[in-house]
Design an enzyme around this catalytic site. Structure first.
Site, PDB file in Angstrom:
ATOM      1  CB  VAL A 298      -3.123  -0.750  -1.415  1.00  0.00           C
ATOM      2  CG1 VAL A 298      -2.419  -0.123  -2.600  1.00  0.00           C
ATOM      3  CG2 VAL A 298      -3.374  -2.224  -1.668  1.00  0.00           C
ATOM      4  CG  ASP A 299       0.703   4.854   0.463  1.00  0.00           C
ATOM      5  OD1 ASP A 299       0.007   5.402   1.315  1.00  0.00           O
ATOM      6  OD2 ASP A 299       1.564   5.448  -0.211  1.00  0.00           O
ATOM      7  CE  LYS A 300      -5.247   9.365  -1.398  1.00  0.00           C
ATOM      8  NZ  LYS A 300      -4.780  10.172  -2.563  1.00  0.00           N
ATOM      9  CE  LYS A 475       0.066   4.853   5.185  1.00  0.00           C
ATOM     10  NZ  LYS A 475       0.852   5.302   4.021  1.00  0.00           N
TER      11      LYS A 475
END
Length: 624
Positions: A298-300, A475
């Site tokens: 999950v990207d923040k 990522k």
């Protein structure tokens, strides 16, 4: 065949069977078999023309064989029961597609457009981008567009699955097919008809419901060989035993109808339910893969956090000032700043009910902050370099360690307070992480932010692993590492910087896809609302769908096995075999339809609310 014709055939055949039983005339039983069997024979012939041996052919051979051995009752019963089963199957399958039909019915046909300032009702196809449409309270929004003037609450359930109306004002986006529940809006048309978000959702759901899962593809290949295999087995039994009736009975009980229908009906129901909940799943293959997801990257920023800085702390360093006074001074000074953090301080003050007047004289200091004249005093907001004497940096360092950007507020060279801003955690993020953990999913937070910022957010959320200070390609590496470890990986990102990782992941997820045609078309899963808890809900629904598929396959195989045992040990006739066979088909469809039940709390609340409105309307009508 049209619905009325389908049920007409069933009714006519049923009446002829009843008359035959009453009168004892065999000709009526033969007529019943012909009436019910003719459409089945046509279907079997059409399949043969494309070199396909269908279930219909098994039934036709069995029915004709029964006529030849003068077992007219069995022939009529088999064709009638098969025709009845097909009609019921078609009716129940139509119900599983109800989520899609509801979306189609949600599409508006007309709009009130303003021409020369006067309202005029026109067909949707007559509109062009740039037209201004008028939407009144209780009316449907006819186009995708931007609000020019007006305020109101819009029920966007058909698009996002949200139960609470979204407040709209000047500049807000609205979507075709939604309903204005309060106020009046003037909307500039942007997306019309097939270009609207609703149309793209309908198109995506149509494609998704027809898309095949890997299990479905396998079962279709299996039935391709299974059906002729049943015919050969029945022929062999007939030749070895010289028992034609036994061979024909084997044809009937060997029909793989429940096996073939068990998977597509589950997929249609699962994808239809998810669409109603505001979650678009691209197709059966992605539904099946989603059920296996056990790791999520999950990207923040903008996913776990709000994606914009907000005021978090106001500290007082001089007892002659209150926290409100410190904040007002900082906010007024920042009205002259163009720094991204300035707006957070100003909105923080206004959010606390404070009045923030603009200043006329200010001096930005590059890399340090800003000085401004506020009510005759020189107010500085920024680093200690803007002050005459260096204050104690302990509190600033403490706030920085928490991932916040902290600034001194000084008056005439003396520090009087500290303000801090940060990208805050989304209110629904902890709930989503907890739900994912409850489903046994590992959550990895990946971000380009500094290590200390990332670790503070991770500690508050309770994610399993933190990767910070990353480039987009990093990522991608994380996703590959997890896949090499045997994980089925989902990636949640913004679809721009995270494109390589989204493409590599087993499932790519786009959040807040409403109004984003690219996200709707390209994401494997598109969450229409900007709500992170919809992700664990979607994964849970995928798992329920796959479990349903497995249960239905087991029922189908068990039914065939029990019928075969019944034939071998005696007691199962052609008509009884067909009755059990059709019952198993309806059973697997009925089990799949359980997926259509609402499980999302907002959906249940919305259904209850709508039911209450309908009940009230009926009561008022009765009184009138």
């Amino acid at each position: 065949m049209k619905t009325w014709k389908t049920w007409g055939v069933v009714a006519a055949s049923g009446v002829l069977i009843v008359l035959a039983l009453v009168t004892g005339w065999d000709i009526l039983m033969i007529a019943a078999a012909v009436v019910a069997g003719w459409p089945i024979a046509v279907s079997a012939w059409q399949a043969l023309r494309i070199k396909m041996i269908s279930i219909d052919l098994l039934v036709v051979v069995a029915a004709v064989g029964a006529l030849f051995i003068q077992n007219y009752w069995e022939s009529a019963a088999v064709t009638f029961l098969f025709a009845l089963g097909k009609a019921l199957e078609k009716a129940t399958l139509n119900r599983t597609r109800k989520a899609l039909s509801d979306l189609v019915e949600a599409a508006p046909d007309t709009a009130t457009v303003l021409r020369d300032g006067e309202p005029e009702t026109v067909e949707i196809w007559e509109l062009v981008p740039g037209d201004v449409v008028l939407v009144k309270n209780g009316e449907q929004v006819p186009v995708d567009g931007r609000v020019i003037t007006g305020n109101g609450g819009v029920d966007e359930a058909t698009i996002t699955g949200e139960s609470v109306p979204a407040e709209k004002s000047e500049g807000s986006e609205v979507y075709a097919g939604t309903w204005l529940r309060s106020g009046v809006l003037r909307v500039e048309a942007v997306g019309i008809g097939s270009d609207s978000t609703l149309a793209k959702i309908i198109h995506r759901v149509e494609d998704a419901q027809d898309d095949k899962a890997k299990t479905q593809t396998f079962m279709e290949k299996f039935s391709k060989y299974y059906t002729p295999g049943v015919m050969l087995a029945a022929l062999a039994v007939g030749l070895l035993s010289w028992n034609v009736e036994l061979a024909l009975t084997l044809l009937v009980i060997g029909c793989p109808g429940a096996l073939v229908i068990s998977i597509p009906v589950s997929i249609v129901a699962g994808i239809g339910r998810s669409a109603k909940d505001g979650v678009l799943i691209k197709g059966g293959e992605y539904l099946e893969t989603s059920a296996k997801v056990d790791a999520i990257v999950v990207d923040k920023t903008g996913t776990l956090t709000n994606g914009r800085p907000e005021l978090t702390d106001v500290d007082v360093l001089d007892d002659s000032y209150t926290a409100e006074e410190v904040l007002i001074l900082a906010a007024r000074a920042e009205t002259a700043s163009e720094h991204p953090l300035a707006e957070a301080i100003i909105q923080g003050a206004e959010g606390r009910g404070l009045r923030v007047d603009h200043v006329e004289h200010a001096e930005p200091v590059a890399g340090k902050g800003i000085r401004a004249q506020v009510d005759g005093a020189t107010v500085a907001v920024g680093s200690a370099d803007l002050l005459d004497s260096a204050p104690d940096p302990a509190r600033i360092l403490e706030l920085n360690e928490q991932g916040k950007t902290a600034m001194f507020v000084g008056v005439d060279g003396k520090a009087v307070g500290i303000v801090a801003v940060a990208d805050t955690i989304r209110a629904d993020a902890p709930e989503a992480i907890k739900a994912l953990h409850g489903r046994g999913v590992k959550v990895i937070m990946a971000t380009g932010d500094a290590e200390r910022v990332a670790r503070n957010v991770a500690a508050e959320l309770g994610v399993d692993e933190v990767r910070a200070e990353l480039m987009p390609e990093d990522k991608l590496t994380i996703v590959k590492e997890l896949q090499a470890q045997g994980h089925t990986v989902a990636m949640v990102g913004d679809g721009v910087n995270d494109t390589p990782a989204l493409a590599q992941a087993d499932i790519g997820v786009a959040m807040g896809a409403a109004g984003s045609p690219a996200a709707i078309e390209t994401a494997d899963i598109a969450l229409m609302a900007d709500r992170l808890p919809r992700l664990p809900h979607a994964l849970g629904l995928a798992r329920r769908t796959v479990r349903t598929m497995r249960v239905n396959i087991a029922i189908a195989l068990l039914t065939v096995a029990l019928l075969l045992a019944g034939v071998l040990f005696g007691g199962v006739t052609m008509s009884l075999g067909m009755l059990v066979h059709e019952a198993s088909v309806l059973l697997v469809i009925g089990i799949a339809m359980l997926l259509l039940r609402p499980t999302l709390k907002e959906e249940k609340d919305r259904d209850a609310k709508r039911q209450q409105i309908n009940d009230n309307a009926k009561e008022q009508k009765a009184v009138a």
